[in-house]
Design an enzyme around this catalytic site. Structure first.
Site, PDB file in Angstrom:
ATOM      1  CG  HIS A  99      17.290 122.175 -10.154  1.00 64.32           C
ATOM      2  ND1 HIS A  99      17.196 121.110  -8.937  1.00 64.32           N
ATOM      3  CD2 HIS A  99      16.042 122.616 -10.521  1.00 64.32           C
ATOM      4  CE1 HIS A  99      15.895 121.073  -8.874  1.00 64.32           C
ATOM      5  NE2 HIS A  99      15.179 121.885  -9.712  1.00 64.32           N
ATOM      6  CE  LYS A 156       3.416 120.892  -3.235  1.00 65.47           C
ATOM      7  NZ  LYS A 156       3.966 121.062  -4.559  1.00 65.47           N
ATOM      8  NE  ARG A 177      11.296 118.291 -15.599  1.00 67.65           N
ATOM      9  CZ  ARG A 177      10.673 118.126 -14.366  1.00 67.65           C
ATOM     10  NH1 ARG A 177      11.540 117.542 -13.686  1.00 67.65           N
ATOM     11  NH2 ARG A 177       9.590 118.346 -14.165  1.00 67.65           N
ATOM     12  CB  SER A 199      13.439 117.768  -6.853  1.00 66.10           C
ATOM     13  OG  SER A 199      14.441 118.562  -7.469  1.00 66.10           O
TER      14      SER A 199
END
Length: 170
Positions: free
Chosen positions: A18, A42, A96, A134
Site C-alpha cells: 500500500h 465484515k 498485484r 493484508s
C-alpha cells in the site's frame, strides 16, 4: 486546479505494498485521499480509527517529502460515488497480478458508465511487494509468524497487539 486522487481499500492492515502505491500515486496527483471502505458485514482486525492513524503516521511523511497533500476518509457504498463526493477525478488502484487486473478492469467499465468524469489509474505493484496482501499478513500474524517484511514497524506493533488481545479473549 488541483488534481485529486482517491486510493480506496480496507487497509486492514496497511502493508508495504500500500505504501508503495501511495508513494507512487502522490507523484501523479496533487492531493491523494486514502479512503477506507467500511463494510458493515465484515469485522476488521483494526478499528477504523487505528487504520486512519497508521495511514497518517506512515504516509504523512512520504507526502511531506514529495511536497504533496494526503488525507484520509472513510466511505461505504460505491467507490465511484466516494470519488465524486471528495472531488476526486482519479481513482488509484494497485495491481498485484492478472487476477487483480481482470477484476479491476470490470470495475473500470462499470465506474465509467456511472461517472465518465472519473478515470481509474492502475499502478502495477513493485516486484518486491507484489506478493503482499493484508489477508496473508493477518493470517501470518495469527499463526505467530514474522510479518516485519510486509508491514511498517508501527503497523506490525498494532497488528501483533490486536492478535494477542484476540488470543487472550478466546
Amino acid at each position: 486546479m488541483a488534481r485529486i486522487g482517491l486510493y480506496p481499500g480496507t487497509f486492514d492492515p496497511m502493508t508495504n505494498g500500500h505504501l508503495d502505491i501511495i508513494r507512487r500515486g502522490l507523484k501523479l496527483v496533487d492531493h491523494l485521499i486514502v479512503a477506507i471502505g467500511v463494510n458493515a458485514t465484515k469485522t476488521p482486525l483494526l478499528t477504523l480509527e487505528e487504520r486512519f492513524q497508521l495511514i497518517e503516521q506512515e504516509a504523512g511523511p512520504i507526502a511531506k517529502e514529495l511536497g504533496s497533500k494526503i488525507s484520509t476518509a472513510s466511505f461505504s457504498g460505491l467507490v465511484v460515488n466516494a470519488a465524486d463526493e471528495h472531488g476526486a477525478t482519479v481513482i488509484l488502484r494497485g495491481l498485484r497480478g492478472a487476477v487483480d487486473f481482470e477484476y479491476e478492469t470490470q470495475m473500470v467499465g462499470m465506474n465509467r458508465v456511472m461517472n465518465p468524469h472519473v478515470e481509474t489509474v492502475f499502478l502495477a505493484a513493485s516486484p518486491d511487494t507484489q506478493f503482499i496482501s493484508s489477508t496473508l499478513v493477518r493470517q501470518i500474524a495469527g499463526m505467530d509468524g514474522d510479518i516485519s517484511p510486509f508491514v511498517p514497524p508501527h503497523v506490525k506493533a498494532k497488528v501483533l497487539a490486536r492478535v494477542a488481545e484476540q488470543k487472550k479473549s478466546r
